[in-house]
Design a protein around this motif. Structure first.
Motif, PDB file in Angstrom:
ATOM      1  N   PHE A 119       3.990   8.813 -10.678  1.00  0.00           N
ATOM      2  CA  PHE A 119       3.388   8.911 -11.854  1.00  0.00           C
ATOM      3  C   PHE A 119       2.653  10.349 -12.218  1.00  0.00           C
ATOM      4  O   PHE A 119       2.274  10.665 -13.456  1.00  0.00           O
ATOM      5  N   SER A 120       2.499  11.050 -11.097  1.00  0.00           N
ATOM      6  CA  SER A 120       1.594  12.451 -11.142  1.00  0.00           C
ATOM      7  C   SER A 120       2.524  13.433 -11.374  1.00  0.00           C
ATOM      8  O   SER A 120       2.024  14.853 -11.455  1.00  0.00           O
ATOM      9  N   ASN A 121       3.778  13.208 -11.211  1.00  0.00           N
ATOM     10  CA  ASN A 121       4.871  14.459 -11.217  1.00  0.00           C
ATOM     11  C   ASN A 121       5.871  14.140 -12.215  1.00  0.00           C
ATOM     12  O   ASN A 121       5.933  13.239 -12.777  1.00  0.00           O
ATOM     13  N   PRO A 122       6.737  15.267 -12.435  1.00  0.00           N
ATOM     14  CA  PRO A 122       7.972  15.042 -13.294  1.00  0.00           C
ATOM     15  C   PRO A 122       8.944  14.004 -12.940  1.00  0.00           C
ATOM     16  O   PRO A 122       8.901  13.657 -11.756  1.00  0.00           O
ATOM     17  N   PRO A 123       9.751  13.336 -13.883  1.00  0.00           N
ATOM     18  CA  PRO A 123      10.527  12.227 -13.583  1.00  0.00           C
ATOM     19  C   PRO A 123      11.469  12.477 -12.386  1.00  0.00           C
ATOM     20  O   PRO A 123      12.101  11.791 -11.842  1.00  0.00           O
ATOM     21  N   GLY A 124      11.749  13.777 -12.211  1.00  0.00           N
ATOM     22  CA  GLY A 124      12.793  14.117 -10.911  1.00  0.00           C
ATOM     23  C   GLY A 124      12.136  13.926  -9.639  1.00  0.00           C
ATOM     24  O   GLY A 124      12.728  13.579  -8.776  1.00  0.00           O
ATOM     25  N   PHE A 125      10.733  13.549  -9.546  1.00  0.00           N
ATOM     26  CA  PHE A 125      10.117  13.297  -8.332  1.00  0.00           C
ATOM     27  C   PHE A 125      10.650  12.062  -7.597  1.00  0.00           C
ATOM     28  O   PHE A 125      10.644  11.969  -6.401  1.00  0.00           O
ATOM     29  N   LEU A 126      10.934  11.156  -8.531  1.00  0.00           N
ATOM     30  CA  LEU A 126      11.699   9.881  -7.820  1.00  0.00           C
ATOM     31  C   LEU A 126      12.853  10.030  -7.362  1.00  0.00           C
ATOM     32  O   LEU A 126      13.347   9.329  -6.211  1.00  0.00           O
ATOM     33  N   LEU A 127      13.964  10.813  -7.751  1.00  0.00           N
ATOM     34  CA  LEU A 127      15.324  10.971  -7.098  1.00  0.00           C
ATOM     35  C   LEU A 127      14.924  11.671  -5.700  1.00  0.00           C
ATOM     36  O   LEU A 127      15.308  11.521  -4.807  1.00  0.00           O
ATOM     37  N   MET A 128      14.032  12.805  -5.866  1.00  0.00           N
ATOM     38  CA  MET A 128      13.606  13.513  -4.706  1.00  0.00           C
ATOM     39  C   MET A 128      12.834  12.609  -3.515  1.00  0.00           C
ATOM     40  O   MET A 128      13.052  12.906  -2.492  1.00  0.00           O
ATOM     41  N   ALA A 129      12.376  11.659  -3.865  1.00  0.00           N
ATOM     42  CA  ALA A 129      11.828  10.806  -3.036  1.00  0.00           C
ATOM     43  C   ALA A 129      12.860   9.956  -2.583  1.00  0.00           C
ATOM     44  O   ALA A 129      12.764   9.702  -1.173  1.00  0.00           O
ATOM     45  N   ALA A 130      13.969   9.566  -3.084  1.00  0.00           N
ATOM     46  CA  ALA A 130      15.087   8.785  -2.370  1.00  0.00           C
ATOM     47  C   ALA A 130      15.568   9.634  -1.377  1.00  0.00           C
ATOM     48  O   ALA A 130      16.133   9.284  -0.456  1.00  0.00           O
ATOM     49  N   ASN A 189       0.726  -1.301  -0.055  1.00  0.00           N
ATOM     50  CA  ASN A 189       0.171  -0.022  -0.020  1.00  0.00           C
ATOM     51  C   ASN A 189       1.008   1.394  -0.072  1.00  0.00           C
ATOM     52  O   ASN A 189       0.671   2.211  -0.520  1.00  0.00           O
ATOM     53  N   GLU A 190       1.940   1.181   0.814  1.00  0.00           N
ATOM     54  CA  GLU A 190       2.984   2.569   0.834  1.00  0.00           C
ATOM     55  C   GLU A 190       3.657   2.511  -0.628  1.00  0.00           C
ATOM     56  O   GLU A 190       3.661   3.647  -1.203  1.00  0.00           O
ATOM     57  N   TRP A 191       3.630   1.633  -1.178  1.00  0.00           N
ATOM     58  CA  TRP A 191       4.394   1.639  -2.573  1.00  0.00           C
ATOM     59  C   TRP A 191       3.457   2.160  -3.683  1.00  0.00           C
ATOM     60  O   TRP A 191       3.754   2.996  -4.340  1.00  0.00           O
ATOM     61  N   LEU A 192       2.100   1.830  -3.559  1.00  0.00           N
ATOM     62  CA  LEU A 192       1.403   2.182  -4.362  1.00  0.00           C
ATOM     63  C   LEU A 192       0.981   3.656  -4.290  1.00  0.00           C
ATOM     64  O   LEU A 192       0.752   4.496  -5.169  1.00  0.00           O
ATOM     65  N   CYS A 193       0.743   4.060  -2.732  1.00  0.00           N
ATOM     66  CA  CYS A 193       0.709   5.355  -2.521  1.00  0.00           C
ATOM     67  C   CYS A 193       1.951   6.234  -2.976  1.00  0.00           C
ATOM     68  O   CYS A 193       1.840   7.360  -3.720  1.00  0.00           O
ATOM     69  N   LEU A 194       3.114   5.874  -3.090  1.00  0.00           N
ATOM     70  CA  LEU A 194       4.351   6.511  -3.548  1.00  0.00           C
ATOM     71  C   LEU A 194       4.154   6.809  -4.927  1.00  0.00           C
ATOM     72  O   LEU A 194       4.343   7.966  -5.488  1.00  0.00           O
ATOM     73  N   PHE A 195       3.889   5.529  -5.766  1.00  0.00           N
ATOM     74  CA  PHE A 195       3.858   5.699  -7.277  1.00  0.00           C
ATOM     75  C   PHE A 195       2.682   6.326  -7.786  1.00  0.00           C
ATOM     76  O   PHE A 195       2.622   6.790  -9.158  1.00  0.00           O
ATOM     77  N   ASP A 196       1.624   6.461  -7.009  1.00  0.00           N
ATOM     78  CA  ASP A 196       0.432   7.401  -7.635  1.00  0.00           C
ATOM     79  C   ASP A 196       1.136   8.901  -7.662  1.00  0.00           C
ATOM     80  O   ASP A 196       0.784   9.508  -8.393  1.00  0.00           O
ATOM     81  N   ASN A 197       2.014   9.059  -6.787  1.00  0.00           N
ATOM     82  CA  ASN A 197       2.390  10.460  -6.743  1.00  0.00           C
ATOM     83  C   ASN A 197       3.843  10.686  -7.800  1.00  0.00           C
ATOM     84  O   ASN A 197       3.816  11.591  -8.344  1.00  0.00           O
TER      85      ASN A 197
END
Length: 909
Positions: free
Chosen positions: A562-573, A552-560
């Motif tokens: 996929f809804s943001n620019p590609p740099g969001f994944l790096l900022m999430a790290a 559920n946490e992973w799904l919630c993270l990837f909802d965000n």
């Protein structure tokens, strides 16, 4: 009790193809039955003449696979061996054919009536065939009947089928009773209660959801019963429109994003129209078929992309549900986002410092830039996401498809999958063991497609870690899974492969710079501990956070994400590292950091996402990821783009080296196989030799044992012979005793017979003695009388002689002689003869009688002895008298002869 409404009803008119079977003289041969295979891309159809065809929808091909010679009554095409299929024929038999070799695999008999349905379990190993009076369970490996379910003729079987992904069999009877059975033992697990209120439906049609939790039943009514199999209760009664009087068939329309809890149900009624409804909202969605072009039976593909229907004229219509699903989703999302649009505008109006006119002018351009497929707006979706934290589970997959703008290139994906399993992933189970065979096959399929798309993905070791979470989500739709992973690699995985086979140092440096800007103390601690970004950032990126977050946490993270620019994944790290600041500061060893970034930790994912948004907005532009990463670029329609953002020479070198290593490995495997074969041969020979010696030893032991056994047996035999001899002696003695007893009985019997015979002789002797006594008495009396007569005659002669000549005896004899001479010579001769015979008979009789009397003298009683003496005395007297009389007569005859001679001489003189 819920009645259906006709809001948002659609008519599905998109027909991919129409199949018409024509014979000679342009006559149409009717199709009778059809069924899809497990992939949903091809189906079988049987016509009235017994011909079986296979249709490949994706390749637009068909071919004749079998001629049975008689009409079929049911088909099944979802067996474990994908090339085999089952056909129930009009002669009540079931045959299994191979569609590739066109050979008969097996012939199953056992039904006494026409087989109306064939249900195959999810593994494809067992099948249940149903007729009106019985249901039979078959093992498709051996084609032997395992179980038979028989019912009373008055009840009858309506339908028997497997529940999805279980070993439970559901049986429905003509009295509306429904039972659940264990397929292994036919043990009754439960029974659904028969509704005791409302009109009786007389169930004829049944439909089960893919998760096996809900059952819909229909029959001779416009009412549908919705059962929950978990609680075994009737949870809803759905009323169809008044045009529906009888339900012929029901099928659920699968959806890749409903988790098996199917919502769309198709109901084929007596008017030939199949209406699709939502069983939760109870709304009519769309329908296929019409009164002029009626449908007789329907089959729905397991992937939900196609619906094949046999029409009233005997043809087959193939429908595509993709476009309709998109239209329905558009309507649903538009209705959902209308309310969202009002809320967003209200929030905008509350912001100070913005004029309404400026907002109205800029809104259309911004909406145009954020426009997504199906009429969605990315800006509004982000606002919705910030409000609720995540997308609804029911629409998440649809929203993701829209956000990622997946092209759904079926033909391009098929061309990749047609290349088969890539050699790099042939032994995937050794590196990434997965318990579920289905997930393993799905992961292999997606990874092979990626490797065929770009050769670098055959060399990327962490690619399975990236793809596996999406394989679990899209396990029923590998094409969408491939496109999602490809979109992530193209956009969120930018520059990941520039330093291949090393981690993306530029990306890791950027993340390290962002962390240094926001938390220098934490970065300094990591540096002091000798921990680089390859240890605390790269494990998060190469697994896409799947190792450190729950589902559920992973799904919630990837909802965000996929809804943001590609740099969001790096900022999430960076946010993840920042949110775990306190436990990281407590770690001092490198092994602790390795463990930390490869396992789940106590983390609030909501706070992490908020921290990510804060970092996105507060990070300086010169270190912001958007300076390195380009904007989101969706995959192109028709063909997938060329992916070459990697050092090709390294990949080619690695490919060559891998090929070289593969060849060397093959050579090594060949040599190893040869060595292994030689070793096996050596081991086999040694084993044979050892086995030979062991066998010889065993044989020797066995021989010795058998010799002992033989000696024991001989001893036993000797004892048995001794016992047998003793028994024989006993038997001989018994036999002699019996013989002696028999002899004694026989002698006794003979003695009894002889005694009886002697007794009879005694009686006879007694009778004869008595008779002889009477005769003797009579003879004595006769002799006495004779003696008296002779005495009287002698006296009379003496008197006559005395009176005539005096008392000279000579005169007496002369008188006697004269009286005798008076008779004729013949009479004298006869008299002499009679006297001689009488004397001889008398002497013989006396001899016999004396002999017999001598034998019986001792047995004669005292009375008989006196009688004998008297008789003997009388006999002596009689003999004396007879002798004296004879002497007298001879003397008289001699005298007479002498006198005659004297007279003759005197006459001569």
């Amino acid at each position: 009790f819920i009645a259906l409404t006709q809001e948002n009803m659609w008519y599905l008119s998109l027909v991919l193809a129409t199949v018409i079977r024509s014979a000679y003289q342009a006559k149409t041969v009717r199709f009778l039955h059809l069924t899809f295979d497990t992939t949903g891309d091809s189906f079988l159809a049987g016509d009235h003449h017994g011909n079986i065809y296979v249709f490949d929808i994706s390749r637009n091909r068909f071919r004749l696979v079998q001629k049975t010679g008689q009409a079929c009554t049911a088909l099944a095409f979802s067996l474990r061996r994908t090339t085999e299929f089952l056909v129930a024929l009009a002669d009540y038999t079931i045959k299994c054919f191979d569609k590739d070799t066109k050979q008969l695999v097996s012939w199953m008999r056992g039904h006494d009536g026409a087989v109306s349905s064939i249900s195959v379990d999810s593994s494809g190993r067992y099948a249940v065939t149903t007729s009106s009076d019985t249901a039979q369970l078959w093992d498709l490996d051996t084609f032997q009947r395992k179980r038979k379910l028989s019912v009373r003729q008055s009840v009858g079987v309506q339908r028997v089928f497997f529940l999805p992904f279980t070993n439970t069999i559901l049986s429905c009877f003509n009295d509306d009773s429904i039972f659940a059975w264990e397929s292994d033992t036919l043990f009754c697990k439960y029974q659904l209660p028969v509704p005791d209120s409302g009109p009786r439906i007389s169930y004829k049609a049944f439909a089960i959801t893919r998760d096996g939790r809900s059952l819909v039943c229909g029959g001779r009514s416009n009412l549908l019963h919705l059962w929950c199999l978990d609680s075994k209760q009737l949870i809803r009664v759905i009323q169809m429109p008044t045009q529906v009087r009888t339900v012929r068939q029901m099928e659920f329309l699968p959806d890749s994003f409903d988790g098996g809890a199917s919502q769309t149900l198709g109901i084929l009624s007596q008017d030939g129209v199949m209406r699709f409804i939502n069983i939760h909202t109870c709304k009519l969605l769309f329908h296929i078929g019409s009164h002029d072009n009626a449908i007789t039976s329907v089959a729905v593909g397991p992937n939900g992309r196609h619906v094949a229907a046999i029409m009233d004229n005997g043809s087959i219509n193939i429908y595509s549900v993709q476009s309709l699903t998109e239209e329905l989703n558009k309507v649903q999302c538009k209705n959902t986002l209308l309310n969202l649009k009002v809320k967003v505008r209200t929030e905008v109006k509350r912001r100070p410092g913005q004029s309404s006119g400026r907002r109205v002018i800029g809104a259309p351009a911004e909406d145009k830039e954020n426009e997504l497929p199906a009429g969605l707006s990315q800006r509004r979706l982000v606002a919705l996401l910030k409000t609720f934290g995540q997308y609804p589970d029911k629409y998440r997959m649809f929203v993701w498809r829209c956000l990622l703008r997946l092209p759904e290139n079926h033909a391009a994906f098929s061309s990749l999958t047609d290349k088969g399993l890539h050699p790099a992933f042939s032994s995937l189970e050794h590196r990434y063991p997965i318990k579920s065979p289905k997930l393993h096959r799905g992961l292999q399929r997606v990874l092979s497609a990626l490797a065929h798309w770009a050769s670098i993905f055959a060399e990327v070791e962490y690619l399975p870690l990236v793809a596996f979470p999406f394989v679990k989500l899209f396990q029923n739709n590998p094409m969408l899974c491939f496109e999602v992973v490809a979109t992530i690699i193209v956009n969120w995985g930018q520059h990941w492969f520039e330093y291949f086979p090393n981690p993306p140092l530029n990306i890791l440096s950027m993340v390290e710079n962002v962390l240094a800007h926001h938390d220098k103390e934490l970065l300094q601690h990591l540096v002091d501990c000798g921990v680089t970004s390859q240890l605390y950032v790269w494990p998060l990126l190469e697994t896409l956070f799947s190792e450190v977050l729950t589902r559920n946490e992973w799904l919630c993270l990837f909802d965000n994400v996929f809804s943001n620019p590609p740099g969001f994944l790096l900022m999430a790290a960076v946010a993840y590292v920042s949110c775990c600041r306190e436990p990281l500061l407590l770690c001092a060893h490198k092994q602790d950091f390795e463990y930390f970034f490869h396992h789940r930790n106590n983390l609030d994912v909501g706070a992490m996402i908020k921290e990510t948004y804060r970092l996105m907005s507060n990070t300086p532009a010169h270190i912001h990821p958007r300076t390195l990463l380009s904007d989101f670029t969706p995959l192109t329609r028709g063909q997938y783009p060329v992916f070459n953002h990697y050092p090709e020479f390294i990949v080619e070198y690695q490919s060559r080296e891998r090929e070289k290593i593969r060849l060397q490995e093959m050579e090594y495997l060949r040599e190893r196989q040869e060595v292994s074969a030689l070793h096996k041969e050596f081991v086999r020979r040694r084993a044979e030799e050892e086995a030979y010696y062991a066998q010889q030893e065993l044989l020797q032991k066995a021989e010795e044992q058998r010799r002992r056994i033989l000696a024991q047996e001989e001893e036993k035999l000797t004892q048995q012979r001794t016992k047998l001899a003793a028994m024989k002696r006993e038997l001989k003695v018994k036999e002699l005793q019996l013989t002696d007893a028999a002899a004694r009985r026989f002698l006794q019997h003979q003695q009894d017979l002889r005694a009886e015979h002697i007794h009879r002789l005694d009686r006879q002797i007694s009778r004869k003695v008595e008779l002889r006594e009477r005769e003797t008495a009579a003879a004595v009396e006769d002799l006495e009388v004779r003696q008296m007569e002779l005495e009287a005659q002698r006296k009379r002669l003496q008197q006559v002689w005395s009176s005539t000549h005096g008392s000279t005896p000579t005169s007496l004899y002369l008188v006697l002689y004269l009286s005798i001479t008076q008779t004729s010579t013949q009479t004298w001769s006869q008299f002499v003869l009679e006297e001689a015979l009488a004397e001889a008979w008398q002497r013989d009789l006396d001899t016999d009688w004396q002999r017999e009397v001598a034998k019986r003298l001792q047995r004669v009683d005292g009375k008989g002895g006196g009688m004998k003496e008297r008789w003997a005395e009388l006999h002596r007297k009689t003999l004396a008298e007879e002798d004296r009389l004879g002497d007298t007569m001879r003397d008289m005859i001699g005298r007479k002869v002498r006198n005659d001679q004297v007279q003759t001489k005197d006459k001569g003189h």
